[in-house]
Write a protein that holds these residues in place. Structure first.
Motif, PDB file in Angstrom:
ATOM      1  N   ALA A  29       0.825  -1.215   0.000  1.00  0.00           N
ATOM      2  CA  ALA A  29       0.000   0.000   0.000  1.00  0.00           C
ATOM      3  C   ALA A  29       0.856   1.262   0.000  1.00  0.00           C
ATOM      4  CB  ALA A  29      -0.927  -0.005   1.226  1.00  0.00           C
ATOM      5  N   ARG A  30       1.988   1.223   0.676  1.00  0.00           N
ATOM      6  CA  ARG A  30       2.851   2.405   0.735  1.00  0.00           C
ATOM      7  C   ARG A  30       3.337   2.801  -0.656  1.00  0.00           C
ATOM      8  NH1 ARG A  30       7.677   2.092   4.922  1.00  0.00           N
ATOM      9  NH2 ARG A  30       5.836   1.871   6.278  1.00  0.00           N
ATOM     10  N   LEU A  31       3.655   1.798  -1.465  1.00  0.00           N
ATOM     11  CA  LEU A  31       4.115   2.090  -2.829  1.00  0.00           C
ATOM     12  C   LEU A  31       2.997   2.710  -3.662  1.00  0.00           C
ATOM     13  CD1 LEU A  31       6.249  -1.093  -3.633  1.00  0.00           C
ATOM     14  CD2 LEU A  31       7.070   1.198  -3.085  1.00  0.00           C
ATOM     15  N   TRP A  32       1.774   2.212  -3.507  1.00  0.00           N
ATOM     16  CA  TRP A  32       0.656   2.784  -4.270  1.00  0.00           C
ATOM     17  C   TRP A  32       0.355   4.206  -3.825  1.00  0.00           C
ATOM     18  CZ3 TRP A  32       0.045   0.656  -8.575  1.00  0.00           C
ATOM     19  CH2 TRP A  32       0.093  -0.717  -8.746  1.00  0.00           C
ATOM     20  N   ILE A  33       0.503   4.460  -2.536  1.00  0.00           N
ATOM     21  CA  ILE A  33       0.294   5.829  -2.047  1.00  0.00           C
ATOM     22  C   ILE A  33       1.390   6.750  -2.584  1.00  0.00           C
ATOM     23  CG2 ILE A  33       0.273   7.261   0.034  1.00  0.00           C
ATOM     24  CD1 ILE A  33      -1.106   4.932   1.467  1.00  0.00           C
ATOM     25  N   MET A  34       2.610   6.236  -2.669  1.00  0.00           N
ATOM     26  CA  MET A  34       3.695   7.030  -3.271  1.00  0.00           C
ATOM     27  C   MET A  34       3.406   7.286  -4.752  1.00  0.00           C
ATOM     28  SD  MET A  34       7.033   5.218  -1.509  1.00  0.00           S
ATOM     29  CE  MET A  34       8.182   6.181  -2.481  1.00  0.00           C
ATOM     30  N   PHE A  35       2.817   6.285  -5.431  1.00  0.00           N
ATOM     31  CA  PHE A  35       2.448   6.482  -6.832  1.00  0.00           C
ATOM     32  C   PHE A  35       1.421   7.605  -6.946  1.00  0.00           C
ATOM     33  CE2 PHE A  35      -0.174   5.613 -10.552  1.00  0.00           C
ATOM     34  CZ  PHE A  35       0.769   5.379 -11.535  1.00  0.00           C
ATOM     35  N   ALA A  36       0.449   7.610  -6.045  1.00  0.00           N
ATOM     36  CA  ALA A  36      -0.532   8.699  -6.046  1.00  0.00           C
ATOM     37  C   ALA A  36       0.142  10.034  -5.744  1.00  0.00           C
ATOM     38  CB  ALA A  36      -1.624   8.406  -5.017  1.00  0.00           C
ATOM     39  N   GLY A  37       1.156  10.001  -4.881  1.00  0.00           N
ATOM     40  CA  GLY A  37       1.892  11.222  -4.569  1.00  0.00           C
ATOM     41  C   GLY A  37       2.603  11.795  -5.788  1.00  0.00           C
ATOM     42  N   CYS A  38       3.045  10.917  -6.689  1.00  0.00           N
ATOM     43  CA  CYS A  38       3.667  11.389  -7.938  1.00  0.00           C
ATOM     44  C   CYS A  38       2.677  12.242  -8.730  1.00  0.00           C
ATOM     45  CB  CYS A  38       4.119  10.205  -8.785  1.00  0.00           C
ATOM     46  SG  CYS A  38       5.375   9.169  -8.014  1.00  0.00           S
ATOM     47  N   GLN A  39       1.435  11.798  -8.776  1.00  0.00           N
ATOM     48  CA  GLN A  39       0.419  12.566  -9.507  1.00  0.00           C
ATOM     49  C   GLN A  39       0.155  13.896  -8.813  1.00  0.00           C
ATOM     50  OE1 GLN A  39       0.337  10.701 -12.090  1.00  0.00           O
ATOM     51  NE2 GLN A  39       1.175   9.015 -10.858  1.00  0.00           N
ATOM     52  N   LEU A  40       0.283  13.894  -7.495  1.00  0.00           N
ATOM     53  CA  LEU A  40       0.098  15.147  -6.750  1.00  0.00           C
ATOM     54  C   LEU A  40       1.210  16.138  -7.071  1.00  0.00           C
ATOM     55  CD1 LEU A  40      -2.080  16.093  -4.789  1.00  0.00           C
ATOM     56  CD2 LEU A  40      -0.576  15.446  -2.903  1.00  0.00           C
ATOM     57  N   LEU A  41       2.424  15.625  -7.306  1.00  0.00           N
ATOM     58  CA  LEU A  41       3.527  16.502  -7.716  1.00  0.00           C
ATOM     59  C   LEU A  41       3.239  17.133  -9.076  1.00  0.00           C
ATOM     60  CD1 LEU A  41       6.718  14.487  -6.678  1.00  0.00           C
ATOM     61  CD2 LEU A  41       5.967  16.695  -5.772  1.00  0.00           C
ATOM     62  N   VAL A  42       2.611  16.363  -9.969  1.00  0.00           N
ATOM     63  CA  VAL A  42       2.235  16.912 -11.276  1.00  0.00           C
ATOM     64  C   VAL A  42       1.245  18.059 -11.101  1.00  0.00           C
ATOM     65  CG1 VAL A  42       1.102  16.396 -13.475  1.00  0.00           C
ATOM     66  CG2 VAL A  42       2.666  14.734 -12.461  1.00  0.00           C
ATOM     67  N   VAL A  43       0.284  17.873 -10.202  1.00  0.00           N
ATOM     68  CA  VAL A  43      -0.678  18.941  -9.919  1.00  0.00           C
ATOM     69  C   VAL A  43       0.049  20.170  -9.369  1.00  0.00           C
ATOM     70  CG1 VAL A  43      -2.666  19.595  -8.519  1.00  0.00           C
ATOM     71  CG2 VAL A  43      -2.546  17.307  -9.519  1.00  0.00           C
ATOM     72  N   GLY A  44       1.051  19.927  -8.500  1.00  0.00           N
ATOM     73  CA  GLY A  44       1.844  21.040  -7.982  1.00  0.00           C
ATOM     74  C   GLY A  44       2.570  21.776  -9.090  1.00  0.00           C
ATOM     75  N   GLY A  45       3.065  21.054 -10.082  1.00  0.00           N
ATOM     76  CA  GLY A  45       3.706  21.694 -11.227  1.00  0.00           C
ATOM     77  C   GLY A  45       2.725  22.535 -12.022  1.00  0.00           C
ATOM     78  N   ASP A  46       1.500  22.051 -12.181  1.00  0.00           N
ATOM     79  CA  ASP A  46       0.484  22.826 -12.913  1.00  0.00           C
ATOM     80  C   ASP A  46       0.184  24.137 -12.202  1.00  0.00           C
ATOM     81  OD1 ASP A  46       0.310  20.884 -14.840  1.00  0.00           O
ATOM     82  OD2 ASP A  46      -1.383  19.859 -13.902  1.00  0.00           O
ATOM     83  N   PHE A  47       0.021  24.081 -10.890  1.00  0.00           N
ATOM     84  CA  PHE A  47      -0.265  25.302 -10.125  1.00  0.00           C
ATOM     85  C   PHE A  47       0.910  26.276 -10.201  1.00  0.00           C
ATOM     86  CE2 PHE A  47      -3.786  23.151  -7.794  1.00  0.00           C
ATOM     87  CZ  PHE A  47      -4.716  24.177  -7.881  1.00  0.00           C
TER      88      PHE A  47
END
Length: 456
Positions: A29-47
């Motif tokens: 589960a930790r790896l999948w949450i980190m994978f979701a965190g990668c997408q959150l970094l993309v959102v941070g780049g958009d902002f």
């Protein structure tokens, strides 16, 4: 407002994935949450990109947003590598080669159209070149991992398909933007929104993958078996290997037989050829391994087909094959050969008194005891019921009598047997020889049992 709506949808996908991973108690589960965190970094780049463009009226390059995007890509590669190592722990040379073949063709395209022009651009700074090249490199790594996931083993449940479709949608949008920029295509509002939709679809599919119950087992180890070389796999690999020749034709056609990227294309052709040879080598070894297994199984089946299941001796089928061969050897070598037919005395009475299971044990124990008292060249077979047949090569009536006398005290539970012996005359068939020995057996039984009779 557009950025807020866009990133709100993206964040919803991230939240859905995290919630689904936790709710479904997914493995790793930790790896999948980190994978979701990668997408959150993309959102941070958009902002970050939107903030510089709309509030600071700046469009620096490299931009702080690039740091978010590149960090997200690198982290996603590392996370997926760990997930795939958990899912595919066994060595799988075929899967690795196929993944490299598929991505190698894209690597050649990316070099020709995306990376080489950047490397030769004199207006870009070193940092700008590294950032510009970093995007296609990360995309190639992600494509390699996607290909490795698709050609790997294991069940492909709903979560697997959703995740694979999400990665495909994301990479398609990324490459669409990259090639639009390279070919200086002015993307209109609809086209731009369509490419942005590719990213949003990816975020939504990631969220759906997390919510799907199949995410629970997606990172669990799977067994890799020898895969079939299906038509779609063959077609995909064939298409990939044709990319380099297609680039060669394209450049020669439109540049008056001048191939600007001849070295890269030649390297790609050689690389693809070597990879195809390596894949064929693995395939040949797989076929040889399967052939060896089939041969071993065939031998085992043949052995089982010629063995009596109760006593472990040769059965009647094996006997009928062995006797003509023994006669041929005796005829060729000029040696004597005797045949004996043995029958346990009063076996029916033993069965009726002690039961069929005891009768089976008697047959089994008698067969084992008699086999232990024979020479290595002798062949004892269970002919049927309580009747056994014995080939005695290199021996006549005297040797056969001595051998049977040696077997008599070995018979278990105080039981006895009667036997008929026939010595081959050098001319008769196996059927005639057996008939004489069988007739002698009936003479022994008629004379009172527990004795050996010699056929005339």
């Amino acid at each position: 407002m557009q950025t807020i709506v866009y990133d709100s949808i993206a964040v919803s996908g991230v939240i859905a994935m995290v919630v689904g991973v936790i709710r479904n108690r997914a493995a790793a589960a930790r790896l999948w949450i980190m994978f979701a965190g990668c997408q959150l970094l993309v959102v941070g780049g958009d902002f970050t990109y939107a903030w510089y463009a709309r509030h600071l009226n700046q469009s620096p390059y490299p931009a702080p947003a690039d740091g978010f995007y590149l960090a997200a890509g690198v982290l996603e590669v590392l996370v997926l590598v760990r997930i795939l190592r958990r899912r595919l722990p066994a060595r799988d040379a075929a899967g690795v080669i196929e993944a490299v073949i598929l991505t190698g063709s894209f690597a050649l395209i990316a070099w020709v159209y995306l990376m080489k022009p950047v490397a030769q651009d004199t207006e870009l700074t070193t940092a700008g070149k590294l950032v510009a090249i970093g995007y296609p490199v990360i995309d190639l790594l992600l494509l390699t991992l996607l290909a490795r996931m698709l050609v790997g083993g294991g069940a492909r449940n709903g979560a697997f398909r959703l995740l694979a479709l999400g990665m495909t949608s994301y990479l398609a949008a990324d490459y669409a933007w990259a090639f639009t920029d390279h070919f200086e295509f002015e993307a209109g509002t609809f086209t731009s929104h369509l490419m942005d939709a590719g990213y949003l679809i990816a975020f939504g599919l990631y969220g759906a993958a997390g919510l799907h119950p199949g995410i629970r087992d997606l990172a669990e180890p799977v067994e890799i078996t020898d895969r079939r070389f299906s038509r779609w796999r063959l077609g995909l690999l064939t298409t990939a290997t044709m990319i380099a020749p297609a680039l060669l034709i394209e450049q020669a056609w439109f540049a008056d037989n001048h191939v600007a990227d001849a070295q890269a294309i030649a390297a790609g052709c050689v690389g693809m050829f070597l990879l195809v040879v390596a894949r064929m080598t693995v395939l040949i070894r797989q076929v040889e391994r399967q052939a060896s297994v089939l041969e071993s199984q065939a031998e085992e089946l043949t052995e089982l087909a010629q063995r009596d299941t109760l006593t472990g001796l040769a059965n009647r089928r094996a006997w009928e094959q062995a006797l003509p061969l023994a006669l041929d050897h005796a005829r060729r070598d000029g040696n004597l050969l005797a045949l004996a037919v043995l029958d346990l005395d009063h076996f029916k009475r033993f069965n009726d008194q002690y039961g069929h299971q005891a009768g089976d044990r008697l047959l089994k124990e008698a067969a084992a005891a008699w086999a232990g008292g024979l020479r290595s060249d002798d062949l004892l077979a269970r002919y049927g019921g309580e009747e056994f047949a014995l080939i005695i090569p290199n021996g006549g009536a005297t040797l056969a009598g001595e051998l049977l006398d040696r077997l008599r005290p070995l018979t278990p539970h105080g039981q006895t047997f009667s036997a008929g012996v026939a010595v081959w005359d050098g001319q008769e068939s196996s059927e005639m020889l057996f008939a004489r020995a069988d007739a002698a057996l009936y003479e022994a039984k008629g004379a009172g049992r527990n004795r050996v009779a010699l056929a005339a």
